[in-house]
Design a protein around this motif. Structure first.
Motif, PDB file in Angstrom:
ATOM      1  N   ASP A   1      55.863  22.829  38.938  1.00 41.05           N
ATOM      2  CA  ASP A   1      57.250  23.211  38.640  1.00 41.05           C
ATOM      3  C   ASP A   1      57.715  24.251  39.660  1.00 41.05           C
ATOM      4  OD1 ASP A   1      57.366  21.580  36.499  1.00 41.05           O
ATOM      5  OD2 ASP A   1      57.344  23.156  34.964  1.00 41.05           O
ATOM      6  N   PRO A   2      59.002  24.201  40.040  1.00 42.22           N
ATOM      7  CA  PRO A   2      59.493  25.209  40.979  1.00 42.22           C
ATOM      8  C   PRO A   2      59.494  26.609  40.367  1.00 42.22           C
ATOM      9  CG  PRO A   2      61.265  23.743  40.285  1.00 42.22           C
ATOM     10  CD  PRO A   2      60.010  23.200  39.697  1.00 42.22           C
ATOM     11  N   ILE A   3      59.095  27.589  41.157  1.00 42.13           N
ATOM     12  CA  ILE A   3      59.053  28.985  40.709  1.00 42.13           C
ATOM     13  C   ILE A   3      60.155  29.780  41.412  1.00 42.13           C
ATOM     14  CG2 ILE A   3      57.670  31.126  40.772  1.00 42.13           C
ATOM     15  CD1 ILE A   3      56.484  29.137  38.841  1.00 42.13           C
ATOM     16  N   ALA A   4      60.258  29.596  42.726  1.00 45.46           N
ATOM     17  CA  ALA A   4      61.239  30.372  43.480  1.00 45.46           C
ATOM     18  C   ALA A   4      61.613  29.601  44.738  1.00 45.46           C
ATOM     19  CB  ALA A   4      60.644  31.720  43.883  1.00 45.46           C
ATOM     20  N   ILE A   5      62.793  29.902  45.266  1.00 49.59           N
ATOM     21  CA  ILE A   5      63.191  29.307  46.552  1.00 49.59           C
ATOM     22  C   ILE A   5      63.298  30.439  47.577  1.00 49.59           C
ATOM     23  CG2 ILE A   5      64.945  27.987  47.785  1.00 49.59           C
ATOM     24  CD1 ILE A   5      65.520  26.561  45.159  1.00 49.59           C
ATOM     25  N   LEU A   6      62.564  30.259  48.675  1.00 44.11           N
ATOM     26  CA  LEU A   6      62.543  31.265  49.737  1.00 44.11           C
ATOM     27  C   LEU A   6      63.230  30.704  50.970  1.00 44.11           C
ATOM     28  CD1 LEU A   6      58.787  32.338  49.608  1.00 44.11           C
ATOM     29  CD2 LEU A   6      60.674  33.146  48.207  1.00 44.11           C
ATOM     30  N   GLU A   7      63.700  31.618  51.799  1.00 44.78           N
ATOM     31  CA  GLU A   7      64.307  31.185  53.059  1.00 44.78           C
ATOM     32  C   GLU A   7      63.740  32.026  54.186  1.00 44.78           C
ATOM     33  OE1 GLU A   7      68.825  30.584  54.417  1.00 44.78           O
ATOM     34  OE2 GLU A   7      68.149  32.658  54.241  1.00 44.78           O
ATOM     35  N   ALA A   8      63.325  31.353  55.248  1.00 40.42           N
ATOM     36  CA  ALA A   8      62.879  32.076  56.431  1.00 40.42           C
ATOM     37  C   ALA A   8      63.118  31.214  57.641  1.00 40.42           C
ATOM     38  CB  ALA A   8      61.398  32.414  56.337  1.00 40.42           C
ATOM     39  N   MET A   9      63.513  31.822  58.716  1.00 39.54           N
ATOM     40  CA  MET A   9      63.686  31.146  59.989  1.00 39.54           C
ATOM     41  C   MET A   9      64.419  29.812  59.840  1.00 39.54           C
ATOM     42  SD  MET A   9      59.911  32.009  61.306  1.00 39.54           S
ATOM     43  CE  MET A   9      59.569  33.291  62.494  1.00 39.54           C
ATOM     44  N   LYS A  10      65.556  29.846  59.179  1.00 43.44           N
ATOM     45  CA  LYS A  10      66.427  28.691  59.023  1.00 43.44           C
ATOM     46  C   LYS A  10      65.850  27.602  58.112  1.00 43.44           C
ATOM     47  CE  LYS A  10      67.516  27.240  63.137  1.00 43.44           C
ATOM     48  NZ  LYS A  10      68.177  26.784  64.330  1.00 43.44           N
ATOM     49  N   MET A  11      64.761  27.908  57.383  1.00 43.61           N
ATOM     50  CA  MET A  11      64.164  26.879  56.526  1.00 43.61           C
ATOM     51  C   MET A  11      64.163  27.333  55.089  1.00 43.61           C
ATOM     52  SD  MET A  11      60.638  25.222  57.656  1.00 43.61           S
ATOM     53  CE  MET A  11      60.329  24.697  55.982  1.00 43.61           C
ATOM     54  N   GLU A  12      64.448  26.382  54.175  1.00 41.50           N
ATOM     55  CA  GLU A  12      64.288  26.698  52.763  1.00 41.50           C
ATOM     56  C   GLU A  12      62.949  26.159  52.289  1.00 41.50           C
ATOM     57  OE1 GLU A  12      67.413  25.470  50.184  1.00 41.50           O
ATOM     58  OE2 GLU A  12      68.908  26.542  51.375  1.00 41.50           O
ATOM     59  N   HIS A  13      62.311  26.909  51.396  1.00 38.24           N
ATOM     60  CA  HIS A  13      61.015  26.467  50.922  1.00 38.24           C
ATOM     61  C   HIS A  13      60.899  26.743  49.425  1.00 38.24           C
ATOM     62  CE1 HIS A  13      56.794  25.432  51.158  1.00 38.24           C
ATOM     63  NE2 HIS A  13      56.574  26.448  50.345  1.00 38.24           N
ATOM     64  N   THR A  14      60.491  25.730  48.652  1.00 39.17           N
ATOM     65  CA  THR A  14      60.318  25.919  47.214  1.00 39.17           C
ATOM     66  C   THR A  14      58.858  26.223  46.914  1.00 39.17           C
ATOM     67  OG1 THR A  14      62.072  24.327  46.853  1.00 39.17           O
ATOM     68  CG2 THR A  14      60.704  24.854  44.955  1.00 39.17           C
ATOM     69  N   VAL A  15      58.622  27.353  46.241  1.00 37.44           N
ATOM     70  CA  VAL A  15      57.253  27.686  45.820  1.00 37.44           C
ATOM     71  C   VAL A  15      57.058  27.116  44.426  1.00 37.44           C
ATOM     72  CG1 VAL A  15      55.616  29.546  45.363  1.00 37.44           C
ATOM     73  CG2 VAL A  15      57.340  29.825  47.140  1.00 37.44           C
ATOM     74  N   THR A  16      55.952  26.393  44.238  1.00 39.21           N
ATOM     75  CA  THR A  16      55.732  25.739  42.943  1.00 39.21           C
ATOM     76  C   THR A  16      54.532  26.359  42.231  1.00 39.21           C
ATOM     77  OG1 THR A  16      54.368  24.091  44.032  1.00 39.21           O
ATOM     78  CG2 THR A  16      56.686  23.534  43.730  1.00 39.21           C
ATOM     79  N   ALA A  17      54.458  26.103  40.938  1.00 43.21           N
ATOM     80  CA  ALA A  17      53.376  26.680  40.131  1.00 43.21           C
ATOM     81  C   ALA A  17      52.049  26.019  40.496  1.00 43.21           C
ATOM     82  CB  ALA A  17      53.667  26.472  38.652  1.00 43.21           C
ATOM     83  N   PRO A  18      51.010  26.814  40.801  1.00 39.77           N
ATOM     84  CA  PRO A  18      49.714  26.234  41.157  1.00 39.77           C
ATOM     85  C   PRO A  18      48.995  25.656  39.936  1.00 39.77           C
ATOM     86  CG  PRO A  18      49.578  28.630  41.176  1.00 39.77           C
ATOM     87  CD  PRO A  18      51.006  28.289  40.903  1.00 39.77           C
ATOM     88  N   HIS A  19      49.411  26.086  38.751  1.00 39.60           N
ATOM     89  CA  HIS A  19      48.807  25.560  37.517  1.00 39.60           C
ATOM     90  C   HIS A  19      49.792  25.792  36.385  1.00 39.60           C
ATOM     91  CE1 HIS A  19      48.086  29.759  36.483  1.00 39.60           C
ATOM     92  NE2 HIS A  19      47.562  29.910  37.693  1.00 39.60           N
ATOM     93  N   ALA A  20      49.520  25.161  35.242  1.00 39.04           N
ATOM     94  CA  ALA A  20      50.389  25.358  34.079  1.00 39.04           C
ATOM     95  C   ALA A  20      50.179  26.769  33.545  1.00 39.04           C
ATOM     96  CB  ALA A  20      50.044  24.328  33.011  1.00 39.04           C
ATOM     97  N   GLY A  21      51.204  27.328  32.909  1.00 42.52           N
ATOM     98  CA  GLY A  21      51.036  28.664  32.354  1.00 42.52           C
ATOM     99  C   GLY A  21      52.338  29.244  31.855  1.00 42.52           C
ATOM    100  N   VAL A  22      52.276  30.534  31.504  1.00 42.64           N
ATOM    101  CA  VAL A  22      53.455  31.235  31.015  1.00 42.64           C
ATOM    102  C   VAL A  22      53.762  32.369  31.998  1.00 42.64           C
ATOM    103  CG1 VAL A  22      54.389  32.653  29.143  1.00 42.64           C
ATOM    104  CG2 VAL A  22      52.929  30.678  28.627  1.00 42.64           C
ATOM    105  N   ILE A  23      55.046  32.495  32.354  1.00 43.41           N
ATOM    106  CA  ILE A  23      55.452  33.549  33.284  1.00 43.41           C
ATOM    107  C   ILE A  23      55.420  34.888  32.540  1.00 43.41           C
ATOM    108  CG2 ILE A  23      57.314  34.388  34.780  1.00 43.41           C
ATOM    109  CD1 ILE A  23      56.240  31.692  35.742  1.00 43.41           C
TER     110      ILE A  23
END
Ligand code: ADP
Length: 657
Positions: free
Chosen positions: A612-634
């Motif tokens: 599942d997506p956790i956060a969207i980051l931007e660097a050097m003109k690129m967007e990148h979605t960080v996803t959950a490495p495992h199931a869990g509770v934030i």
């Protein structure tokens, strides 16, 4: 117009340095501009003077028309050269320069507008008799019109955003059932990125090659082409290796495509340097793709085979000079290839990398040109494009140019920042590449999305031996470098084993006794005899078992970076205790690259599934979605939108369920 006396270069990095060189050669005063991040950047040093134009984010500096024009007025610049990227294809900038009475070195705002929208450009080209990709290009078509037209176009097809660029708003569709969704998402993406959601359809050309022609047009109505560049080696729709001549063209096809390119430029009364991009099908059919109304990143290979300096020509054209050649008087000789050096990690899907450039070194080599925007000591910032430099090789033929390129990339030492240097070498050595058997899917089909780096145990061990010798010398100066060792004791236990980590791999090295040719070094079974023969800054010559290894070595705290051609190796001293921080990170969600948090996809208390997506980051003109490495509770959010974060920074605490 009279002769230009001074040029403001509205850009940064290698292209600003490149433009300054030609301008200086013509006796023209150059003015650089710089953001907060760039006061000491190479391009600032390359110019006669430089003006601060604003904050590090491009919108506050290199994209600010107002700040650039202010700088031009303050310094009395006659002309502005936009380079590529930033404002180079922005008609409003060209107009603003005109209004301010400053010469814009580039085409007219009208020419940029005509070529800025794919739907408009395609219609113009159809009218001019330049072949375009068959498809459907209606007047602002509705979804229903697109769906109806697709039957005729056939599958697979491409849905393209008219305003698109960089592959955005583009969708490949293989069957009718996927079309409606592709249209919806392409519209959405294009609207968000370009504020325009006009779409067109094109037949999808299988296994195409990207071939482009360099164009020059003057104010006297002359247009010539300067032959082709093959740019099929791409990752993420971005070129990384370009060459000329193309192995796909014979003289007859070259003539046809060149004539079409000239026709395309004449159709819009083009003035200046520009590029006509074609897509070439395996059967030899070629189609107009788009025109870039500016200097291209890969322009140097054209310069190498024609002997023409394109920046000089741009300046002369802007001054009103007629072209010095016609189609008959132009000749080419030999072959040229360019490799783009990006700060990125091929093994991590080519994500941009940053850091401090601890060493940037290439010896002077015959037939090699390097257009660089960086120098040793530079901080590679997250704010700009991650391309650091271009290496360009020329030779009498393709093989000679490529042999020189391979040798140069092997010798090029880049320490402290991860780059694609090694990956470029892997491509150059690939038999299919060497045979010229390439298309735009070459990287994906031969290397996949995350190409593994080539590793050498031997090189890593040599690097670890050199690092151990230097570390001992640093602790006890005079001990290693001199054959006669003051205070030397015959006590090998005084030098405990150093364990170096090369990524996940541990390399233990212990230094034993002095022999007649050097120190007995142990790592595993076989002892090696090693000594430092000479050291001059980062240049270190180490003799190991009777063979000299010319290395580049930089010690940076716990880390020792070693370039031993063709490998770059980053060694760290193994921690005595596993760090608690790295244990936390192994199960958490961390930023894979430095950058800015654009948005958080979760809140405290949310349950997430793996992926599942956790956060969207931007660097050097690129967007990148960080996803959950495992199931869990934030459990908690550690960053918020707008935060600038380092690579490896934890984003959330994710409790496993
Ligand atoms: P953008 O302006 O978004 O970069 P382009 O139209 O220039 O889009 O296309 C980018 C790349 O997409 C091309 O270099 C080519 O690899 C691929 N491409 C574009 N059009 C087609 C097509 N009709 N068939 C197959 N591939 C295509």
């Amino acid at each position: 117009m009279g002769r230009i006396q001074s040029i403001l270069i509205a850009n940064r990095g290698e292209i600003a340095v490149r433009i300054a060189r030609s301008a200086r050669d013509l006796g023209i005063r150059t003015i650089a501009v710089y953001s907060d991040a760039d006061a000491n950047a190479l391009h600032v040093h390359a110019a006669d003077t430089a003006v601060h134009i604003g904050g590090a984010p491009s919108v506050e500096s290199y994209l600010s028309i107002e700040a650039l024009l202010d700088a031009a007025q303050k310094t009395g610049a006659d002309a502005i050269h936009p380079g590529y990227g930033f404002l180079s294809e922005n008609p409003a900038f060209a107009r603003a320069c005109d209004e301010a009475g400053i010469l814009f070195i580039g085409p007219s705002a009208e020419a940029m507008e005509a070529m800025g929208l794919k739907s408009v450009a395609k219609k113009l080209m159809d009218r001019a008799g330049v072949p375009t990709v068959p498809g459907f290009n209606g007047e602002n078509p509705t979804d229903a019109e697109l769906i109806a037209a697709a039957v005729e176009v056939g599958y697979p097809l491409l849905v393209k955003a008219s305003a698109g660029g960089g592959g955005r708003g583009m969708r490949r569709v293989d069957s009718e059932s996927d079309l409606a969704e592709a249209i919806r998402s392409a519209r959405r993406e294009s609207k968000a990125a370009f504020g325009d959601d006009t779409l067109l359809l094109e037949r999808y050309i299988e296994n195409p090659r990207h071939i482009e022609f360099q164009i020059l047009g003057d104010t006297h109505g002359n247009v010539i082409h300067l032959f082709e560049r093959e740019c099929s080696i791409q990752r993420r729709h971005q070129k990384i290796i370009e060459e000329t001549p193309s192995t796909a063209l014979d003289d007859s096809l070259r003539t046809q495509m060149g004539e079409a390119a000239v026709q395309a430029a004449k159709a819009i009364d083009y003035v200046g340097a520009g590029t006509i991009e074609f897509i070439l099908a395996p059967d030899g059919a070629f189609h107009f793709l788009e025109m870039n109304t500016r200097l291209q990143v890969e322009h140097p290979i054209t310069e190498c085979i024609t002997g023409i300096d394109l920046v000089t020509e741009q300046i002369r054209i802007a001054e009103g000079c007629a072209l010095s050649w016609d189609a008959e008087s132009l000749t080419t000789s030999g072959a040229a290839v360019e490799c783009r050096i990006y700060a990125e990690d091929p093994e991590k899907s080519f994500l941009p990398a940053n850091g401090t450039l601890l060493d940037w070194h290439l010896p002077a080599l015959e037939g090699i040109r390097i257009d660089s925007g960086v120098a040793t000591g530079d901080e590679i910032s997250i704010h700009y494009d991650p391309m650091l430099a271009k290496v360009i090789a020329t030779g009498r033929d393709r093989d000679e140019a490529h042999r020189r390129m391979q040798h140069a990339l092997e010798q090029l030492s880049i320490l402290g920042v991860t780059t694609n240097r090694g990956f470029l070498l892997q491509i150059l050595k690939h038999p299919a590449y060497q045979a010229g058997d390439i298309d735009t899917h070459f990287i994906a089909s031969h290397f996949g999305d995350e190409p593994a780096a080539e590793k050498s145990e031997e090189a890593a061990l040599n690097a670890a031996i050199a690092a151990t010798l230097l570390a001992t010398e640093a602790r006890d100066p005079g001990r290693i470098l001199k054959d006669i060792r003051p205070g030397w004791r015959n006590n090998r236990f005084s030098d405990p084993t150093t364990t170096w980590m090369n990524g996940e791999e541990a390399i233990p090295v212990s230094r034993g006794e002095w022999t007649t040719r050097g120190w007995a070094m142990h790592s595993g079974e076989t002892p090696r005899i090693a000594r430092i023969v000479a050291q001059d800054g980062a240049a270190v010559r180490v003799e190991i078992d009777g063979q000299i290894h010319p290395l580049r070595v930089v010690v940076d705290g716990e880390n020792t970076h070693v370039h031993t051609a063709p490998h770059s190796i980053a060694l760290s001293c193994a921690p005595r205790f596993p760090s608690t921080e790295s244990m936390d990170l192994a199960s958490g969600c961390v930023a894979p690259m430095p950058g800015k948090v654009l948005s958080m996809a979760v809140s405290e208390g949310d349950s997430v599934e793996q992926g599942d997506p956790i956060a969207i980051l931007e660097a050097m003109k690129m967007e990148h979605t960080v996803t959950a490495p495992h199931a869990g509770v934030i459990q908690s959010l550690l960053v918020a939108p707008g935060d600038q974060i380092d690579g490896g920074a934890p984003l959330v605490i994710l409790e496993e369920t």
